[in-house]
Design a protein around this motif. Sequence first.
Motif, PDB file in Angstrom:
ATOM      1  N   LEU A 166      38.216  15.255  53.272  1.00  0.00           N
ATOM      2  CA  LEU A 166      38.121  14.686  51.937  1.00  0.00           C
ATOM      3  C   LEU A 166      37.497  15.690  50.957  1.00  0.00           C
ATOM      4  O   LEU A 166      36.543  16.387  51.330  1.00  0.00           O
ATOM      5  CB  LEU A 166      37.252  13.431  52.002  1.00  0.00           C
ATOM      6  N   PRO A 167      37.999  15.783  49.723  1.00  0.00           N
ATOM      7  CA  PRO A 167      37.297  16.610  48.738  1.00  0.00           C
ATOM      8  C   PRO A 167      35.833  16.184  48.645  1.00  0.00           C
ATOM      9  O   PRO A 167      35.536  14.990  48.479  1.00  0.00           O
ATOM     10  CB  PRO A 167      38.056  16.335  47.441  1.00  0.00           C
ATOM     11  N   ARG A 168      34.913  17.123  48.769  1.00  0.00           N
ATOM     12  CA  ARG A 168      33.490  16.785  48.803  1.00  0.00           C
ATOM     13  C   ARG A 168      33.060  16.033  47.539  1.00  0.00           C
ATOM     14  O   ARG A 168      32.190  15.156  47.592  1.00  0.00           O
ATOM     15  CB  ARG A 168      32.659  18.055  48.998  1.00  0.00           C
ATOM     16  N   ALA A 169      33.676  16.359  46.415  1.00  0.00           N
ATOM     17  CA  ALA A 169      33.324  15.700  45.163  1.00  0.00           C
ATOM     18  C   ALA A 169      33.656  14.210  45.178  1.00  0.00           C
ATOM     19  O   ALA A 169      33.105  13.437  44.372  1.00  0.00           O
ATOM     20  CB  ALA A 169      34.038  16.378  43.990  1.00  0.00           C
ATOM     21  N   ASP A 170      34.551  13.782  46.089  1.00  0.00           N
ATOM     22  CA  ASP A 170      34.963  12.375  46.159  1.00  0.00           C
ATOM     23  C   ASP A 170      34.196  11.581  47.206  1.00  0.00           C
ATOM     24  O   ASP A 170      34.468  10.383  47.398  1.00  0.00           O
ATOM     25  CB  ASP A 170      36.463  12.284  46.482  1.00  0.00           C
ATOM     26  N   LEU A 171      33.259  12.199  47.904  1.00  0.00           N
ATOM     27  CA  LEU A 171      32.604  11.562  49.045  1.00  0.00           C
ATOM     28  C   LEU A 171      31.883  10.279  48.649  1.00  0.00           C
ATOM     29  O   LEU A 171      32.056   9.233  49.292  1.00  0.00           O
ATOM     30  CB  LEU A 171      31.631  12.544  49.703  1.00  0.00           C
TER      31      LEU A 171
END
Length: 321
Positions: A166-171
């Motif tokens: 997952l994109p880390r910014a979306d965690l």
Amino acid sequence: MKSPLLSLPGAVAAEGRDEGVAGHYGDLFREQRALADGNGLVDLSHRGVVAVTGDDRLSWLHLLLTQHVSDLAPGQATEALVLSANGHIEHAMYLVDDGTTVWMHVEPDTQGDLIAYLESMKFFYRVEVADRTEDTAVVHLPAGSIAEVPEGVAVRETAQGRDLFLPRADLETYAAANGPAVGILAYEALRIEAHRPRVGFETDHRTIPHELGWIGTAVHLQKGCYRGQETVARVHNLGKPPRRLVFLHLDGSEVHLPGHGTPVRLAADGEEGRQLGFITTSARHHELGPIALALVKRNVAVDAELIAGDTAAAQETVVEP
């Protein structure tokens, strides 16, 4: 790298190799039951993420890894090892190809060493290796989960569940929509129950794949040459590994759990007896009580009563002697 999910209510930080994510969120057994029932998600954002791109990525990795990956179909999950020249386990990779990129996650803070090895073996192959840990977080959804996977996210799907890259910014946003968040201690308890080894826990500097039951799941015996293959073939065809993985039911009356490295001995010999192995990982399970994995000498009888430190332990066979 500290996870933003550590700011959630009740979060207690994990320690040791799993530092950076939550050990639990206030109720270890509730979290285990949630995972076992297919609910929640596990924050594995502390794990290293490596991506390999290029036209030759699968044929090139096939030459370096213990697993047969030259014909790996897009979306097919697998696992593989990197061995030393003597056949000892150095890395375990959990990977999937999405059609253009091989995504893999590895033990925390080990991606640098793995990438250095991969880079040294590039030669003329059309491949690029990248450390994606800073911008990609691994999230685990248990088997049975109905959580949606965002479009464009690479997914490893196995019998245990799905690992999302997952994109880390979306965690934080994803966890809020698909929680509850479950700590790494619950995930580890179910890993022990399933007899699944982990590098750095079930391994030491001389562990070979046969000792942990990784033959077949992470090691393909009919593929071509790779570093350490001679040891793998020799032990498989001509001998037995010196040690074997066992699952232990621990005495539930004890307050403490025997930690990693705790000596395992025959119960009849007591705490001063000859050491036959050691605890690799232990946990408190929501149904089974205290449990552990241990690595013991191959010739330990499968019905022998053991002690781990001063804790009585009944064994179940994981790897046959």
